[in-house]
Design an enzyme around this catalytic site. Structure first.
Site, PDB file in Angstrom:
ATOM      1  N   ASP A  43      51.173 -17.313  24.150  1.00 29.20           N
ATOM      2  CA  ASP A  43      52.319 -17.394  25.072  1.00 29.20           C
ATOM      3  C   ASP A  43      52.165 -18.508  26.110  1.00 29.20           C
ATOM      4  OD1 ASP A  43      50.313 -16.361  26.624  1.00 29.20           O
ATOM      5  OD2 ASP A  43      51.488 -14.703  27.464  1.00 29.20           O
ATOM      6  N   GLU A  45      49.501 -18.962  28.209  1.00 25.84           N
ATOM      7  CA  GLU A  45      48.536 -18.687  29.277  1.00 25.84           C
ATOM      8  C   GLU A  45      47.239 -19.449  29.023  1.00 25.84           C
ATOM      9  OE1 GLU A  45      47.813 -14.530  29.756  1.00 25.84           O
ATOM     10  OE2 GLU A  45      49.905 -14.059  30.214  1.00 25.84           O
ATOM     11  N   GLN A 103      56.047 -34.533  48.125  1.00 24.16           N
ATOM     12  CA  GLN A 103      56.745 -33.503  48.913  1.00 24.16           C
ATOM     13  C   GLN A 103      55.840 -33.107  50.086  1.00 24.16           C
ATOM     14  OE1 GLN A 103      58.610 -30.420  46.396  1.00 24.16           O
ATOM     15  NE2 GLN A 103      58.130 -31.731  44.653  1.00 24.16           N
ATOM     16  N   ASP A 177      58.344 -51.186  50.166  1.00 28.76           N
ATOM     17  CA  ASP A 177      59.072 -50.457  51.214  1.00 28.76           C
ATOM     18  C   ASP A 177      58.242 -50.479  52.501  1.00 28.76           C
ATOM     19  OD1 ASP A 177      57.059 -48.501  50.890  1.00 28.76           O
ATOM     20  OD2 ASP A 177      58.261 -47.429  49.413  1.00 28.76           O
ATOM     21  N   LYS A 200      64.434 -51.653  51.669  1.00 28.23           N
ATOM     22  CA  LYS A 200      65.303 -51.051  50.660  1.00 28.23           C
ATOM     23  C   LYS A 200      65.892 -49.753  51.177  1.00 28.23           C
ATOM     24  CE  LYS A 200      62.446 -47.982  47.836  1.00 28.23           C
ATOM     25  NZ  LYS A 200      61.354 -47.642  48.695  1.00 28.23           N
ATOM     26  N   ASP A 230      56.247 -44.385  39.218  1.00 26.84           N
ATOM     27  CA  ASP A 230      56.804 -43.266  38.461  1.00 26.84           C
ATOM     28  C   ASP A 230      57.781 -43.793  37.414  1.00 26.84           C
ATOM     29  OD1 ASP A 230      57.795 -40.892  37.517  1.00 26.84           O
ATOM     30  OD2 ASP A 230      58.346 -40.075  39.454  1.00 26.84           O
ATOM     31  N   ALA A 232      59.331 -46.584  37.689  1.00 21.49           N
ATOM     32  CA  ALA A 232      59.233 -48.051  37.823  1.00 21.49           C
ATOM     33  C   ALA A 232      60.532 -48.692  38.287  1.00 21.49           C
ATOM     34  CB  ALA A 232      58.750 -48.696  36.517  1.00 21.49           C
TER      35      ALA A 232
END
Length: 330
Positions: A43, A45, A103, A177, A200, A230, A232
């Site tokens: 499953d 796990e 985040q 940036d 930007k 990521d 690009a």
């Protein structure tokens, strides 16, 4: 392998995300990788079994939380629990790429701070120390209440450019940036080059819009630097803008080659001559294109682990340009 390491109490284990890097780290230290089996139940796990005694040992677990991010994160949490229950003396997590690092704050209402949540999970599982590389935001170190050794990849990237004869006033290091200016300055110090900044605006996640270039790039070799690449989108738009402003050649570099979605296609079609990245994330064969060059962080992390284990200062590894020969007494 390097000369056999003298202390048998230091053990290195690799989980699923980046075994080739773990092998390089173990080779630099002079130890064999520990025996561990990582399997899955039907499953999905995750099941982990440590195949050797680690009682009283100082264990270092190498695992980047790159894609599949959640599986790799669960693996390291389960491994920590297994090590604690098997009476390891210390559990040290070597996480070259720290997932969920973007985040790191509440940018909008009702958003989580997932970088802090992940730190809590690692700590609560029982880790004693973290060793990581180029966090997306350096304040993430403060999300942990355990020691965090934060290595920098700029000198490894700089070595590649210096070996190619690039640097000096004819080269300009460009931050895509405002948030990456400190990173660009560090690379510029090694290359003895000026810097430029791309102003930007980002209307939404993974969508970047280039507005303006602050600094002189005309007739120069431009070197774009970011911590992670990521999709690009940012870096390739920046490359287009630099060419429009008269840059002679455009190179790009970044520590973490996330390369999700259309990244490889965008890099192929962009004016970027070479994209220099580290092996903090293992690249599958389909992402190994001629434009992408990987430099290894294995030796740097191996040196760091030896210094941590021997209670010596780690700071020389990021205060000086790392070329593998920083003396043991520094």
């Amino acid at each position: 392998m390097s000369e056999q390491y003298s202390d048998p109490k230091l053990k290195i284990f690799a989980l699923s995300s980046n075994k080739p890097l773990a092998e390089k780290i173990a080779q630099d230290i002079g130890v064999e990788l520990g025996e561990v089996s990582v399997t899955k139940f039907s499953d999905g796990e995750i099941r982990i079994n440590i195949e050797e005694s680690i009682r009283g040992d100082h264990v270092y677990v190498v695992q980047s939380t790159s894609a599949p991010t959640n599986d790799n994160l669960m693996e390291v949490l389960i491994m920590i629990d297994a090590l604690k229950r098997a009476s390891a003396k210390t559990v040290n997590i070597v996480m070259p790429y720290y997932g969920y690092a973007r985040q790191d704050r509440k940018a909008r209402s009702r958003e989580p701070i997932t970088a802090k949540l992940v730190a809590n999970m690692i700590e609560k599982a029982g880790a004693d120390r973290m060793l990581t590389l180029d966090l997306h935001a350096s304040q993430i170190q403060g999300f942990f209440d355990i020691p965090v050794d934060h290595l920098l990849g700029a000198s490894l990237l700089a070595n590649w450019f210096l070996d190619k004869g690039l640097g000096g006033e004819d080269t300009v290091v460009v931050s895509p940036d405002h948030g990456g200016v400190t990173r660009a300055r560090k690379l510029a110090e090694f290359l003895k080059s000026p810097i430029a900044i791309i102003d930007k605006r980002r209307p939404k996640a993974n969508v970047a819009q280039v507005m303006n270039i602050v600094g002189n790039v005309e007739g120069k070799t431009a070197v774009l630097i970011d911590d992670l690449i990521d999709t690009a989108g940012t870096i390739t738009l920046a490359a287009d803008a630099l060419v429009e402003k008269g840059a002679k050649d455009v190179y790009a570099c970044g520590t973490h080659p996330v390369f999700s979605g259309p990244a490889i296609e965008r890099i192929e079609e962009s004016p970027i001559k070479k994209m220099i990245v580290t092996d903090s994330i293992m690249l599958p064969e389909e992402k190994k294109i001629d434009k992408i060059v990987q430099v290894s962080v294995g030796e740097l992390m191996g040196h760091a682990i030896k210094r941590i284990h021997e209670n010596r200062s780690v700071s020389p590894l990021f205060e000086k340009q790392f070329k593998g020969y920083i003396k043991d007494d520094e």
